[in-house]
Motif scaffolding. Structure first.
Motif, PDB file in Angstrom:
ATOM      1  N   VAL A 139       0.834  -1.208   0.000  1.00  0.00           N
ATOM      2  CA  VAL A 139       0.000   0.000   0.000  1.00  0.00           C
ATOM      3  C   VAL A 139       0.863   1.251   0.000  1.00  0.00           C
ATOM      4  N   LEU A 140       1.900   1.203   0.832  1.00  0.00           N
ATOM      5  CA  LEU A 140       2.748   2.393   0.972  1.00  0.00           C
ATOM      6  C   LEU A 140       3.765   2.513  -0.157  1.00  0.00           C
ATOM      7  N   GLY A 141       4.062   1.389  -0.767  1.00  0.00           N
ATOM      8  CA  GLY A 141       5.071   1.408  -1.823  1.00  0.00           C
ATOM      9  C   GLY A 141       6.480   1.273  -1.269  1.00  0.00           C
ATOM     10  N   TYR A 142       6.602   1.049   0.019  1.00  0.00           N
ATOM     11  CA  TYR A 142       7.912   0.801   0.640  1.00  0.00           C
ATOM     12  C   TYR A 142       7.663   0.027   1.939  1.00  0.00           C
ATOM     13  N   TYR A 143       8.736  -0.551   2.504  1.00  0.00           N
ATOM     14  CA  TYR A 143       8.585  -1.296   3.754  1.00  0.00           C
ATOM     15  C   TYR A 143       8.749  -0.343   4.931  1.00  0.00           C
ATOM     16  N   PRO A 144       7.684  -0.151   5.708  1.00  0.00           N
ATOM     17  CA  PRO A 144       7.746   0.886   6.757  1.00  0.00           C
ATOM     18  C   PRO A 144       8.645   0.530   7.954  1.00  0.00           C
ATOM     19  N   LEU A 145       8.859  -0.756   8.192  1.00  0.00           N
ATOM     20  CA  LEU A 145       9.668  -1.149   9.357  1.00  0.00           C
ATOM     21  C   LEU A 145      10.883  -1.958   8.926  1.00  0.00           C
ATOM     22  N   PRO A 146      11.986  -1.850   9.665  1.00  0.00           N
ATOM     23  CA  PRO A 146      12.189  -0.958  10.806  1.00  0.00           C
ATOM     24  C   PRO A 146      12.487   0.466  10.352  1.00  0.00           C
ATOM     25  N   ASN A 147      12.071   1.406  11.171  1.00  0.00           N
ATOM     26  CA  ASN A 147      12.457   2.792  10.922  1.00  0.00           C
ATOM     27  C   ASN A 147      13.091   3.356  12.202  1.00  0.00           C
ATOM     28  N   ILE A 148      13.576   4.563  12.143  1.00  0.00           N
ATOM     29  CA  ILE A 148      14.357   5.118  13.256  1.00  0.00           C
ATOM     30  C   ILE A 148      13.520   5.229  14.536  1.00  0.00           C
ATOM     31  N   ILE A 149      12.219   5.545  14.357  1.00  0.00           N
ATOM     32  CA  ILE A 149      11.327   5.662  15.526  1.00  0.00           C
ATOM     33  C   ILE A 149      11.235   4.305  16.229  1.00  0.00           C
ATOM     34  N   TRP A 150      11.080   3.262  15.409  1.00  0.00           N
ATOM     35  CA  TRP A 150      10.957   1.924  15.983  1.00  0.00           C
ATOM     36  C   TRP A 150      12.274   1.439  16.601  1.00  0.00           C
ATOM     37  N   VAL A 151      13.372   1.822  15.986  1.00  0.00           N
ATOM     38  CA  VAL A 151      14.675   1.411  16.544  1.00  0.00           C
ATOM     39  C   VAL A 151      14.867   2.050  17.925  1.00  0.00           C
ATOM     40  N   VAL A 152      14.572   3.365  17.992  1.00  0.00           N
ATOM     41  CA  VAL A 152      14.692   4.060  19.293  1.00  0.00           C
ATOM     42  C   VAL A 152      13.690   3.478  20.286  1.00  0.00           C
ATOM     43  N   GLY A 153      12.471   3.256  19.800  1.00  0.00           N
ATOM     44  CA  GLY A 153      11.423   2.728  20.676  1.00  0.00           C
ATOM     45  C   GLY A 153      11.753   1.344  21.202  1.00  0.00           C
ATOM     46  N   SER A 154      12.248   0.481  20.333  1.00  0.00           N
ATOM     47  CA  SER A 154      12.486  -0.916  20.715  1.00  0.00           C
ATOM     48  C   SER A 154      13.742  -1.092  21.552  1.00  0.00           C
ATOM     49  N   PHE A 155      14.769  -0.357  21.200  1.00  0.00           N
ATOM     50  CA  PHE A 155      16.062  -0.643  21.839  1.00  0.00           C
ATOM     51  C   PHE A 155      16.475   0.381  22.904  1.00  0.00           C
ATOM     52  N   ILE A 156      15.746   1.461  23.021  1.00  0.00           N
ATOM     53  CA  ILE A 156      16.044   2.420  24.099  1.00  0.00           C
ATOM     54  C   ILE A 156      14.821   2.608  25.002  1.00  0.00           C
ATOM     55  N   LEU A 157      13.697   2.962  24.387  1.00  0.00           N
ATOM     56  CA  LEU A 157      12.509   3.256  25.193  1.00  0.00           C
ATOM     57  C   LEU A 157      11.964   1.992  25.881  1.00  0.00           C
ATOM     58  N   ALA A 158      11.906   0.891  25.147  1.00  0.00           N
ATOM     59  CA  ALA A 158      11.351  -0.343  25.730  1.00  0.00           C
ATOM     60  C   ALA A 158      12.183  -0.824  26.934  1.00  0.00           C
ATOM     61  N   PRO A 159      13.524  -0.887  26.828  1.00  0.00           N
ATOM     62  CA  PRO A 159      14.296  -1.279  28.017  1.00  0.00           C
ATOM     63  C   PRO A 159      14.123  -0.309  29.178  1.00  0.00           C
ATOM     64  N   LEU A 160      14.011   0.993  28.857  1.00  0.00           N
ATOM     65  CA  LEU A 160      13.814   1.979  29.933  1.00  0.00           C
ATOM     66  C   LEU A 160      12.485   1.738  30.637  1.00  0.00           C
ATOM     67  N   PHE A 161      11.445   1.465  29.842  1.00  0.00           N
ATOM     68  CA  PHE A 161      10.140   1.191  30.434  1.00  0.00           C
ATOM     69  C   PHE A 161      10.161  -0.112  31.234  1.00  0.00           C
ATOM     70  N   CYS A 162      10.909  -1.087  30.733  1.00  0.00           N
ATOM     71  CA  CYS A 162      11.028  -2.369  31.430  1.00  0.00           C
ATOM     72  C   CYS A 162      11.657  -2.138  32.813  1.00  0.00           C
ATOM     73  N   LEU A 163      12.729  -1.364  32.825  1.00  0.00           N
ATOM     74  CA  LEU A 163      13.414  -1.052  34.086  1.00  0.00           C
ATOM     75  C   LEU A 163      12.490  -0.285  35.031  1.00  0.00           C
ATOM     76  N   LEU A 164      11.723   0.646  34.452  1.00  0.00           N
ATOM     77  CA  LEU A 164      10.776   1.429  35.244  1.00  0.00           C
ATOM     78  C   LEU A 164       9.714   0.522  35.854  1.00  0.00           C
ATOM     79  N   SER A 165       9.252  -0.403  35.048  1.00  0.00           N
ATOM     80  CA  SER A 165       8.226  -1.340  35.514  1.00  0.00           C
ATOM     81  C   SER A 165       8.770  -2.201  36.659  1.00  0.00           C
ATOM     82  N   ILE A 166      10.001  -2.693  36.510  1.00  0.00           N
ATOM     83  CA  ILE A 166      10.605  -3.541  37.548  1.00  0.00           C
ATOM     84  C   ILE A 166      10.770  -2.747  38.842  1.00  0.00           C
TER      85      ILE A 166
END
Lengths: 307, 342
Positions: B237-264
């Motif tokens: 539909v988009l004519g390109y592969y949307p993932l991975p993109n920079i938002i997802w890289v930051v979200g998955s590898f920085i924000l997600a671990p930070l949230f995990c630590l916060l949750s713990i």
């Protein structure tokens, strides 16, 4: 060696332990007795460096329980059996012990050897791979004792080791503690079981916030009642009682149910004189024995309660 | 802090988790939902809406037979004609080309509209480029050089899925930590553990690591099929592969671990005050709120989920993390645990 000097612990307004001063020598089995809430567990927790004293000091094998560097060293040389076994129920007996042995820094070979030794001695080796949740209370207590001993601690703290166990399990645990005593291990035993304390302990401390008494069972008995001799004889008369009372080292004489209770100093020296006095006046002696006061009597005298 | 002791504690806890069916169930179910159910259930309907919005021009085969320029045309039917700079009103057009025109009340079909104003008209199966539209309907048209609203919506939705992805390392620790800390407290197994020659920091780090590893592993493992599925569904539909993109890289590898630590860390705080696994889970799960708020703001269009806002959010969460970790360290002290943990 354990040495405490005016050791005190306050929890806000409540004083759990106050001015506890005592010494437990190497290889001694020390029984700490007292009612619930008397401060026994708090004392053990302070000596195991789990909580800090509010005042006073204590040394375990010369190390200060208040010194941050010493605290971790002390925890390395002691073994603790808390009031409840507190095992990891979903893990096997072997895994439970292995985990603690690792924390004490034992190598794989030593761990395997020690775990096998302990589980075999306590007769649970065949069940080593079963989850602890499947074990009876007695078996769990055995595993908890094994856990406290896995690193061969110099000092063992046991908080109510036979509490809640059936008589057979209690006997197994008690016999094992006797074996540990023979090994010369220093044992600090918190217990309500006075019979157990009497059988196992070289020294007894009675606590009710303050230390009320300290000494061997015999010393405590002498301290609170003095020495006494019981003489069972036929044909005892009031005149014979008066004759015995006149002997200088005799402090008191009671006659009841054909038995003469004589409180005196140095019974080893004076018993022959008393017996001779009675025989000369026509008494027919059946038995002469020492009157012993058990730990229960001492405890009740100190803590209060029905006699 | 001795890392070997940290690892011993972590390994023991993970061995325990393996035997807990609720933890295993959570570790399997949440990533499964995340990887497969979510992209299919969420994206497929949206891609169906955007199915007519390809940027590839339609092959119309228009054969122009007449050309007009600067005319005002009304009430006629025209076909195969080219109009330049003309005004057409109430016209039916078939296979025409309109350039710099104005169409009002026009029905146009199989045509090309270039730089033309379209008002109250209906355009069917045509190529449209740089043409403003008011009160008009397009059907089967290709709008060249303009991203459709539904395509934009698809992009926003793909980015907003990041919130669901981050929920995995937020929710799993809530479940595991409640069993780890409250369970250990209920089981009274903390006292013998505290009597070992380990520091408070080693114990807390070991227990936290035992929660962090499976939570992040579940999240990152679920990321692989998720990315593949999203690309397969949204790519055409988009004519390109949307993932991975920079938002997802930051979200998955920085924000997600930070949230995990916060949750713990939050769960350590919660566990020190409650004696019930479910109460711990319920209170601990409130940690999702800042995450939800951030993504609701994004979906509502109040901010654009770009690298700048992601970086700001990451920094905010890192600061909150530091504060909560500090508090959890204060709570996780031997004396606190033995005396004050209720």
């Amino acid at each position: 060696m354990i040495e405490t000097v005016e050791l005190t612990k306050n929890f806000k307004e409540v004083t759990a332990v106050e001015d506890l001063t005592m010494t437990i020598k190497d290889g001694e089995v020390f029984g700490f007795i007292g009612p619930n809430g008397a401060g026994k567990t708090t004392t053990v927790r302070m000596l195991c460096c789990l909580i800090s004293p509010s005042r006073g000091s204590a040394f375990v094998n010369g190390m200060d329980i208040a010194h941050p560097n010493d605290r971790i060293k002390i925890r390395g040389i002691i073994g603790l059996l808390p009031e409840t076994p507190g095992l990891y129920e979903s893990l096997s007996a072997q895994r439970n012990l292995d985990f603690f042995a690792q924390l004490y820094g034992l190598s794989s070979t030593v761990r395997d050897r020690r775990i096998k030794e302990l589980l075999t001695t306590l007769d649970v080796w065949d069940r080593r791979n079963d989850p602890v949740a499947k074990f009876s209370k007695g078996m769990k207590q055995k595993i908890a004792i094994a856990r406290a001993l896995v690193h061969e601690p110099e000092i063992l703290f046991l908080d109510e080791p036979t509490s809640g166990l059936d008589p057979q399990a209690s006997l197994t645990v008690r016999n094992y503690l006797l074996d540990l005593k023979k090994e010369g291990r220093t044992i600090f035993l918190n217990t309500h079981n006075l019979d157990e304390a009497e059988k196992l302990c070289d020294k007894i401390g009675v606590i009710q916030r303050n230390l009320l008494a300290l000494g061997s069972p015999e010393e405590l008995s002498s301290k609170f009642w003095g020495k006494a001799t019981v003489i069972e004889a036929r044909s005892l008369t009031p005149e014979m009682v008066r004759a015995v009372e006149s002997i200088p080292s005799v402090r008191r004489v009671d006659l009841a149910e054909g038995k003469l209770l004589v409180e005196l100093d140095r019974p080893d020296l004076n018993n022959p004189l008393i017996v001779r006095t009675l025989v000369e006046r026509g008494a027919e002696i059946e038995y002469v024995s020492e009157l012993k006061h058990g730990l229960e009597d001492i405890y009740l005298k100190l803590i209060g309660g029905p006699r | 802090m001795r890392l070997d002791k940290v690892w011993i504690v972590a390994r023991k806890d993970m061995s325990e988790f393996k035997t807990n069916k609720y933890i295993v169930f959570s570790l399997v179910l949440m990533p499964l939902v995340m990887s497969f159910v979510l992209p299919i259930a969420y994206l497929v309907p949206i891609t169906m809406l955007t199915g007519d919005n390809s940027n590839v021009p339609l092959d119309l085969h228009i054969n122009i037979t007449s050309r007009f320029e600067g005319l005002n045309v009304e009430n006629v039917s025209v076909s195969n004609a080219s109009f330049v700079k003309s005004n057409l009103t109430n016209v039916v057009a078939q296979s025409c080309i309109f350039e710099n025109c104005t169409l009002t009340d026009v029905l146009a079909r199989d045509s090309v509209l270039l730089n033309t104003t379209i008002d109250r008209s209906y355009v069917i199966r045509s190529n449209i480029e740089a043409s403003p539209r008011t009160d008009s309907t397009l059907s089967g048209c290709v709008i060249i050089g303009e991203t459709s609203r539904t395509v934009n919506m698809l992009k926003t939705f793909i980015d907003s899925l990041l919130m669901f992805f981050i929920l995995v390392p937020v929710m799993i620790p809530t479940i595991i930590a409640s069993y780890s800390f409250v369970g250990e407290k209920l089981n009274k197994s903390l006292e013998p553990l505290l009597a070992t020659p380990t520091t408070d920091m080693e114990l807390l780090a070991g227990k936290s690591l035992s929660i962090f590893i499976p939570s992040m592993a579940a999240a990152w493992i679920s990321l692989v099929p998720f990315v593949v599925l999203v690309d397969l569904i949204a790519g055409p539909v988009l004519g390109y592969y949307p993932l991975p993109n920079i938002i997802w890289v930051v979200g998955s590898f920085i924000l997600a671990p930070l949230f995990c630590l916060l949750s713990i860390s939050t769960n350590v705080l919660v566990s020190s005050r409650v004696n019930d696994v479910r109460a711990s889970q319920q209170i601990g799960s409130l940690i999702v709120l800042p995450l939800v708020v951030f993504f609701v703001i994004t979906i509502a269009g109040l901010i654009t989920l770009d690298l700048f806002y992601m970086s700001v959010f990451v920094m905010l969460i890192a600061i909150v993390d530091a504060a909560v970790v500090y508090l959890s360290l204060k709570v996780f002290r031997r004396e606190e645990i033995l005396i004050r943990w209720k």
